[in-house]
Design a protein around this motif. Sequence first.
Motif, short mmCIF file in Angstrom:
data_model
loop_
_atom_site.label_atom_id
_atom_site.label_comp_id
_atom_site.label_asym_id
_atom_site.label_seq_id
_atom_site.Cartn_x
_atom_site.Cartn_y
_atom_site.Cartn_z
N PRO A 1 0.80 -1.23 0.00
CA PRO A 1 0.00 0.00 0.00
C PRO A 1 0.83 1.27 0.00
CG PRO A 1 -0.12 -1.08 2.14
CD PRO A 1 0.59 -2.03 1.22
N ASN B 1 -7.12 1.31 -0.99
CA ASN B 1 -6.90 -0.07 -0.53
C ASN B 1 -8.19 -0.58 0.10
OD1 ASN B 1 -3.78 -0.27 -0.78
ND2 ASN B 1 -4.14 1.69 0.24
N GLN C 1 -6.80 -6.45 2.73
CA GLN C 1 -5.43 -6.84 3.02
C GLN C 1 -5.27 -8.35 2.81
OE1 GLN C 1 -3.92 -5.41 6.78
NE2 GLN C 1 -2.50 -7.12 6.99
N GLN D 1 0.07 -10.01 6.09
CA GLN D 1 0.35 -9.16 7.24
C GLN D 1 1.79 -9.27 7.73
OE1 GLN D 1 -2.22 -10.36 10.45
NE2 GLN D 1 -1.24 -12.35 10.73
N PRO E 1 0.63 -4.17 6.94
CA PRO E 1 -0.13 -4.49 5.71
C PRO E 1 0.80 -4.57 4.51
CG PRO E 1 -0.42 -2.19 6.28
CD PRO E 1 0.36 -2.80 7.40
N CYS F 1 -1.79 -5.47 -0.25
CA CYS F 1 -3.24 -5.22 -0.21
C CYS F 1 -3.78 -5.14 -1.63
CB CYS F 1 -3.53 -3.90 0.52
SG CYS F 1 -3.05 -3.88 2.26
N SER G 1 -6.06 -3.03 -4.20
CA SER G 1 -6.49 -1.64 -4.35
C SER G 1 -7.03 -1.40 -5.75
CB SER G 1 -5.34 -0.68 -4.05
OG SER G 1 -4.26 -0.90 -4.95
N THR H 1 -13.88 -9.42 -3.26
CA THR H 1 -13.45 -9.54 -1.86
C THR H 1 -14.01 -10.80 -1.22
OG1 THR H 1 -13.35 -7.12 -1.71
CG2 THR H 1 -13.33 -8.35 0.35
N MET I 1 -9.42 -9.45 6.66
CA MET I 1 -8.82 -8.70 5.56
C MET I 1 -8.85 -7.19 5.78
SD MET I 1 -10.37 -10.97 2.44
CE MET I 1 -9.57 -10.03 1.17
N LEU J 1 -7.67 -3.67 6.67
CA LEU J 1 -6.43 -2.95 6.85
C LEU J 1 -6.66 -1.96 8.00
CD1 LEU J 1 -4.36 -1.14 4.04
CD2 LEU J 1 -4.12 -0.79 6.49
N VAL K 1 -8.03 4.16 2.52
CA VAL K 1 -8.41 2.82 2.98
C VAL K 1 -9.92 2.78 3.16
CG1 VAL K 1 -8.25 1.12 4.83
CG2 VAL K 1 -6.23 2.47 4.20
N ASP L 1 -13.26 -0.14 4.16
CA ASP L 1 -13.61 -1.49 4.60
C ASP L 1 -15.05 -1.86 4.20
OD1 ASP L 1 -15.15 0.06 6.26
OD2 ASP L 1 -14.32 -0.72 8.14
#
Length: 331
Positions: A83, A100, A103, A106, A221, A224, A226, A243, A294, A296, A326, A328
């Motif tokens: 990222p 992003n 994720q 990690q 992260p 990722c 994006s 996703t 997932m 971030l 970012v 979610d």
Amino acid sequence: MKKNRLLIPLILISLVGCSSNNDNRIKVAEVTHSLFYAPMYVALEAGYFKEEGLDIEIITTPGADKVMAALLSKDAQIGLMGPEASVYTYINGAKDYAINFAQLTQKDGSFLIGKEKKDDFTLNDLKGQIIIGGRKGGMPEMTLEYVLKKYGLTITQDVNDKTKDVCIRTDVSFDATTGVFIAEKNSKYVTAFEPLATQLEKTNQGYKLCSIGELLQENVPYTCFSSLKSFENKNTKKLKGFTNAIKKGLEFVNNNEGKTVAKYLMNNFSTSSEEEIIDVINSYKSIEAWPNEMELKETSFNKLIDIVKEANELPKNTIVPYEDIVTDIYL
């Protein structure tokens, strides 16, 4: 930092389903072709993308800078990369920057490779040595630098600077590092991802000395998914389905032993034996390379920013708004 306006040739790796309905097609540019991204390939082979009504094409564009170039030039709709590339694009003032949305890893998935096998290796053995670290400003190089500093080593990127403990070469492109390592007698160390790291050992051209991710001991992260704001605004359903498929692949990898996972990876890593793939998967599982979720998280994002600043790729006082790059909403 200058924006990369060059159109980068794309290396076709895998093509799934030539559907006549182009609305269901998504091209994904991955930063490297690695078992580090096993959940994505499990999703591909297990048919999770098809379950979501998507046809996925995966291309390899070595280096996060090239992945970002593929997004900006519209050669790909989704990028799998560190990222930090989206941070650079945002800081450079791009209006249509990358966001992003999930994720995948990690931990740092690279290994320090040496020309000689050394069972009692310690980081102090690197004093006075040169490591081929990859592109300046990329996650592999910056994380390596961060780890070595964490263990008390001083770093330079100037091969003529003898006042520092270790020199990290950043003049070799990401896709050429191992080739230079093999070809040059004075290049005794390099970082590499799997399955390349294991293949170097198999051919006695290099030996794994340590895991960079294990040494870091912190979640970050590292890679990722994006997409550009313009794509996201018009394709929320696609990104949600994408996703969902990756989430299924991630859960499968985390909840099954390496032997079971390997069966879904053979097609995409045909140069590796099943035994090698099993070993790699178990190795990555042992350092918890793949997250259970997932998302971030802001704490992890801030750790990323710390690493970028420590590498002097961002001014120390730079503020990068987490909520700007970012999301979610697809998780």
